[in-house]
Design a protein around this motif. Structure first.
Motif, PDB file in Angstrom:
ATOM      1  N   ARG A 276       0.837  -1.206   0.000  1.00  0.00           N
ATOM      2  CA  ARG A 276       0.000   0.000   0.000  1.00  0.00           C
ATOM      3  C   ARG A 276       0.870   1.254   0.000  1.00  0.00           C
ATOM      4  O   ARG A 276       0.619   2.201  -0.741  1.00  0.00           O
ATOM      5  CB  ARG A 276      -0.938   0.008   1.209  1.00  0.00           C
TER       6      ARG A 276
ATOM      7  N   THR B  67       1.072   4.060  -2.922  1.00  0.00           N
ATOM      8  CA  THR B  67       0.806   5.456  -2.574  1.00  0.00           C
ATOM      9  C   THR B  67       1.955   6.345  -3.023  1.00  0.00           C
ATOM     10  O   THR B  67       1.751   7.438  -3.557  1.00  0.00           O
ATOM     11  CB  THR B  67       0.581   5.595  -1.063  1.00  0.00           C
TER      12      THR B  67
ATOM     13  N   THR C 227      -2.740   9.600   0.406  1.00  0.00           N
ATOM     14  CA  THR C 227      -3.718   8.540   0.616  1.00  0.00           C
ATOM     15  C   THR C 227      -3.903   7.800  -0.705  1.00  0.00           C
ATOM     16  O   THR C 227      -3.374   8.212  -1.751  1.00  0.00           O
ATOM     17  CB  THR C 227      -5.071   9.107   1.084  1.00  0.00           C
ATOM     18  N   LEU C 228      -4.674   6.722  -0.654  1.00  0.00           N
ATOM     19  CA  LEU C 228      -4.862   5.898  -1.846  1.00  0.00           C
ATOM     20  C   LEU C 228      -6.349   5.596  -1.997  1.00  0.00           C
ATOM     21  O   LEU C 228      -6.888   4.714  -1.327  1.00  0.00           O
ATOM     22  CB  LEU C 228      -4.060   4.600  -1.716  1.00  0.00           C
ATOM     23  N   THR C 229      -7.040   6.369  -2.849  1.00  0.00           N
ATOM     24  CA  THR C 229      -8.440   6.075  -3.128  1.00  0.00           C
ATOM     25  C   THR C 229      -8.525   4.822  -3.986  1.00  0.00           C
ATOM     26  O   THR C 229      -7.514   4.342  -4.527  1.00  0.00           O
ATOM     27  CB  THR C 229      -9.103   7.240  -3.867  1.00  0.00           C
ATOM     28  N   THR C 230      -9.729   4.296  -4.140  1.00  0.00           N
ATOM     29  CA  THR C 230      -9.890   3.080  -4.942  1.00  0.00           C
ATOM     30  C   THR C 230      -9.511   3.326  -6.393  1.00  0.00           C
ATOM     31  O   THR C 230      -8.854   2.499  -7.026  1.00  0.00           O
ATOM     32  CB  THR C 230     -11.338   2.573  -4.845  1.00  0.00           C
ATOM     33  N   SER C 231      -9.907   4.469  -6.935  1.00  0.00           N
ATOM     34  CA  SER C 231      -9.540   4.786  -8.315  1.00  0.00           C
ATOM     35  C   SER C 231      -8.023   4.917  -8.451  1.00  0.00           C
ATOM     36  O   SER C 231      -7.423   4.436  -9.425  1.00  0.00           O
ATOM     37  CB  SER C 231     -10.228   6.085  -8.753  1.00  0.00           C
ATOM     38  N   GLU C 232      -7.387   5.548  -7.456  1.00  0.00           N
ATOM     39  CA  GLU C 232      -5.928   5.671  -7.483  1.00  0.00           C
ATOM     40  C   GLU C 232      -5.253   4.313  -7.315  1.00  0.00           C
ATOM     41  O   GLU C 232      -4.188   4.060  -7.894  1.00  0.00           O
ATOM     42  CB  GLU C 232      -5.482   6.635  -6.395  1.00  0.00           C
TER      43      GLU C 232
ATOM     44  N   ALA D  82     -10.694  -2.191  -0.382  1.00  0.00           N
ATOM     45  CA  ALA D  82     -11.016  -0.952  -1.098  1.00  0.00           C
ATOM     46  C   ALA D  82     -12.524  -0.697  -1.100  1.00  0.00           C
ATOM     47  O   ALA D  82     -13.334  -1.629  -1.143  1.00  0.00           O
ATOM     48  CB  ALA D  82     -10.483  -1.021  -2.523  1.00  0.00           C
ATOM     49  N   LYS D  83     -12.895   0.563  -1.067  1.00  0.00           N
ATOM     50  CA  LYS D  83     -14.304   0.940  -1.062  1.00  0.00           C
ATOM     51  C   LYS D  83     -14.815   1.130  -2.491  1.00  0.00           C
ATOM     52  O   LYS D  83     -14.140   1.704  -3.338  1.00  0.00           O
ATOM     53  CB  LYS D  83     -14.501   2.251  -0.285  1.00  0.00           C
ATOM     54  N   GLY D  84     -16.013   0.633  -2.752  1.00  0.00           N
ATOM     55  CA  GLY D  84     -16.676   0.905  -4.019  1.00  0.00           C
ATOM     56  C   GLY D  84     -16.482  -0.135  -5.104  1.00  0.00           C
ATOM     57  O   GLY D  84     -17.155  -0.063  -6.135  1.00  0.00           O
TER      58      GLY D  84
ATOM     59  N   LEU E  89     -16.127  -0.440 -10.542  1.00  0.00           N
ATOM     60  CA  LEU E  89     -16.075   0.807  -9.784  1.00  0.00           C
ATOM     61  C   LEU E  89     -16.705   1.901 -10.630  1.00  0.00           C
ATOM     62  O   LEU E  89     -16.268   2.155 -11.756  1.00  0.00           O
ATOM     63  CB  LEU E  89     -14.626   1.178  -9.452  1.00  0.00           C
TER      64      LEU E  89
END
Length: 322
Positions: A207, A211, A218-223, A252-254, A274
Motif C-alpha cells: 500500500r 501510494t 492517501t490511496l483512493t480506490t480509483s488511485e 477498497a471501497k466501491g 467501480l
C-alpha cells in the motif's frame, strides 16, 4: 503475418484457445521464441522507430487532434474505427467476493510460485478523441524484458486480437497486422523509488509502495487501480505480490463484484466494477483462484457528443499476460 508477431504470440504461454488461468512462467520454447524476438536478427525490418503512446485513463482523455488529422484527413486517411464493445458479465454467473479471492490467493501463494519478474507483456486498446473528428481505437501489444545487468528491451507491435490479420490503426496511420512500431534497448536503469524499485509482497508495504507511486498521501480506490496498472506495465507480479494486492483490493471501497467475464484474450475471470462518478466506469478482471490481475477496462457511462462517444464505449482496456 509478420515474423515478429508470430514470435510474439508463440512466446505467450496463455493463448486464447489454451486452458483458463494459464498464468505459469514461460516454458523453454516460449523463452526461446521471446529471446529470438528481442535479440535475434531482424531481416526486412523498417528503419527508424516511433515513441510509444502512453496509455492510461489520463492519457486517453487528452485530445489527440494532430493524430486524428493524420489518420482521418485527406484522401489517404483511414476510416474511423468504432470502440470495441465493453466486456459483458455472463448472465446468472456467480459473483465471487473480493475477500474470498484474497483468501484463495493467499493459499495459492504459499509456495511463492510463480515468482515476481521484472518486465511486462500487455495488450492494450486505447481511444483517441478529438472535438471535431470521430474517435478511433488504437490497439498494440508490448513486451518488455529485463536483463541482469539492468538493461531492458521493449518491442511494440500493432495488432488487434479481435481482428487478427486485418490492417491496424496506429498513431501515424494504417499498418499491417504485426507491424513492429518500435524495438528499443535501454541502458542500465536502477532506482529505489516505484516503479523501478521492487514491489513488496507485504500488504501494508505494498500500500505504501502504491501510494508513493502516485505521489499521494492517501490511496483512493480509483488511485489504487491507476497504481496497479502502472505497476503491471513495469512488473509481472508473482503469487505473493498478487495475494498482497488482492488483500488491498478486498479492503477498497466501491469495488463491487459483478460476476464472470471472458476477457479479450479468451481468459475467464471475475469482474469487479467501480463507478468513477465522472462519466466513467472501471472494470477490474481477476483470476479468482490466484488474485492475478488479467485486465482493466474503462468505459463511458454517458454520451459525450463533443467527442463523438456514447455510453458503453470503451475508453481504455489493458490485458496483462505472463
Amino acid at each position: 503475418m509478420a515474423d515478429e508477431l508470430h514470435l510474439l504470440r508463440a512466446a505467450d504461454p496463455a493463448p486464447a484457445d489454451g486452458p483458463h488461468f494459464g498464468d505459469g512462467p514461460l516454458d523453454h520454447a516460449a523463452e526461446r521464441h521471446l529471446d529470438h524476438l528481442l535479440h535475434g536478427p531482424r531481416p526486412g525490418r523498417r528503419t527508424g522507430s516511433r515513441p510509444r503512446l502512453v496509455w492510461g485513463l489520463t492519457a486517453v482523455a487528452v485530445v489527440v487532434a494532430t493524430t486524428l488529422a493524420v489518420l482521418l484527413g485527406g484522401s489517404s486517411g483511414a476510416p474511423a474505427v468504432a470502440a470495441p464493445r465493453p466486456l459483458a458479465v455472463r448472465a446468472h454467473s456467480t459473483a465471487v467476493p473480493l475477500a474470498q479471492v484474497a483468501e484463495l490467493a493467499a493459499v495459492a501463494a504459499t509456495d511463492g510460485s510463480p515468482a515476481l519478474r521484472r518486465g511486462t507483456h500487455v495488450q492494450s486498446w486505447s481511444l483517441a478523441m478529438s472535438d471535431d473528428r470521430p474517435p478511433v481505437t488504437l490497439p498494440e501489444e508490448r513486451v518488455v524484458r529485463w536483463r541482469a545487468d539492468g538493461t531492458h528491451t521493449e518491442v511494440v507491435v500493432a495488432t488487434d486480437p479481435d481482428h487478427a490479420g486485418r490492417p491496424v490503426l496506429t498513431d501515424t496511420g494504417r499498418v499491417e497486422d504485426g507491424h513492429v512500431l518500435s524495438r528499443r534497448t535501454f541502458p542500465p536503469m536502477w532506482g529505489d523509488a516505484p516503479p523501478l524499485s521492487t514491489p513488496p509482497h507485504d500488504p501494508a508495504k505494498l500500500r505504501a509502495y502504491l501510494t508513493e507511486l502516485i505521489h499521494g498521501d492517501t490511496l483512493t480506490t480509483s488511485e489504487l487501480l491507476d497504481a496497479t496498472a502502472e505497476v503491471l506495465d513495469n512488473w509481472t507480479l508473482g503469487a505473493r505480490e498478487s495475494a498482497a494486492l488482492a488483500e488491498l483490493l478486498a479492503d477498497a471501497k466501491g469495488l463491487r463484484p459483478a460476476g464472470q467475464v471472458t476477457d479479450r484474450l479468451g481468459r475467464t475471470g471475475q469482474a469487479y466494477v467501480l463507478d468513477a462518478g465522472t462519466g466513467g466506469r472501471r472494470m477490474l478482471v481477476l483470476d479468482p483462484a490466484t488474485g492475478t490481475v488479467l485486465g482493466l477496462e474503462t468505459t463511458f457511462t454517458r454520451d459525450d457528443p463533443a467527442y463523438g462517444v456514447r455510453a458503453g464505449d470503451v475508453m481504455d482496456y489493458r490485458a496483462w499476460m505472463r
